[in-house]
Design an enzyme around this catalytic site. Structure first.
Site, PDB file in Angstrom:
ATOM      1  N   SER A  70       1.131  -1.323  -0.271  1.00  0.00           N
ATOM      2  CA  SER A  70       0.034   0.046  -0.053  1.00  0.00           C
ATOM      3  C   SER A  70       0.804   1.247  -0.288  1.00  0.00           C
ATOM      4  O   SER A  70       2.699   1.259   0.500  1.00  0.00           O
ATOM      5  CB  SER A  70      -1.009  -0.232   1.538  1.00  0.00           C
ATOM      6  OG  SER A  70      -1.413   1.699   1.117  1.00  0.00           O
ATOM      7  N   TYR A  83      -1.104  -0.577  10.326  1.00  0.00           N
ATOM      8  CA  TYR A  83      -1.236  -0.663   8.666  1.00  0.00           C
ATOM      9  C   TYR A  83      -0.250  -0.250   8.098  1.00  0.00           C
ATOM     10  O   TYR A  83       0.423  -1.322   7.310  1.00  0.00           O
ATOM     11  CB  TYR A  83      -2.629   0.119   8.090  1.00  0.00           C
ATOM     12  CG  TYR A  83      -2.778  -0.336   6.912  1.00  0.00           C
ATOM     13  CD1 TYR A  83      -3.480  -1.465   6.329  1.00  0.00           C
ATOM     14  CD2 TYR A  83      -2.658  -0.017   5.613  1.00  0.00           C
ATOM     15  CE1 TYR A  83      -3.801  -2.168   4.991  1.00  0.00           C
ATOM     16  CE2 TYR A  83      -2.417   0.342   4.678  1.00  0.00           C
ATOM     17  CZ  TYR A  83      -3.103  -1.247   3.949  1.00  0.00           C
ATOM     18  OH  TYR A  83      -3.997  -1.622   2.743  1.00  0.00           O
TER      19      TYR A  83
END
Length: 178
Positions: A70, A83
């Protein structure tokens, strides 16, 4: 999973590590379970799948690994320390694995999506998504097929035979503004 693949097909040519969960909250409120569940799924899961794939692919001296990380792993995001850490770890692991696996003819690359129209972003408010889109140079969220196109190229196209250890953003330019 890899035992079943080996039993049914004998080998595996391509691995796409594409697991991801979120448990968003500010660091000062984050519970150990929120940290650990995201790290276990988004980072440790990639490690174990990669390790199992390598055992099959190394014997053939060919294979391709594409990790889906990501852009948050590159630029961070408030409320997503777990994350960001996991996805940043996937990027770093991909570069290390590329160096380690190259002698066996296995390429390893990483695709870093930005904000993409998925079930994960569907949980966010329209107001927030409008703010996000304003911060993206292309002024919109990405589409799943745009991420799939880059992934398909790295997995199947002969032009990708000499590409390893790299990270490809499919993010509408959001990382260049960070």
């Amino acid at each position: 999973m890899f035992d079943k693949i080996k039993e049914e097909y004998g080998t595996c040519d391509i691995l796409i590590n594409n697991a991801g969960i979120t448990a968003d909250t500010l660091v000062m409120r984050m519970k150990p379970a929120q940290w650990q569940s995201v790290i276990d799924t988004n980072l440790t899961g990639v490690f174990y799948c990669t390790q199992a794939f390598f055992k099959l692919a190394a014997k053939k001296r060919t294979g391709r690994i594409i990790n889906i990380s990501s852009v948050v792993g590159q630029i961070g995001n408030p409320g997503q320390a777990n994350y960001a850490a996991a996805k940043g770890g996937v990027i770093a692991m991909g570069m290390s694995n590329a160096k380690e696996f190259a002698a066996r003819g296995i390429t390893v690359n990483t695709v870093c999506p930005g904000f993409i129209e998925t079930d994960m972003t569907a949980k966010l408010s329209d107001e927030y998504l409008e703010q996000v889109a304003e911060g993206i140079p292309l002024k919109r969220l990405g589409k799943p097929e745009e991420v799939a196109g880059m992934t398909r190229f790295l997995a199947l196209d002969p032009a990708a035979d000499y590409i390893t250890g790299h990270c490809f953003n499919v993010d509408g330019g959001i990382a260049i503004g960070a």
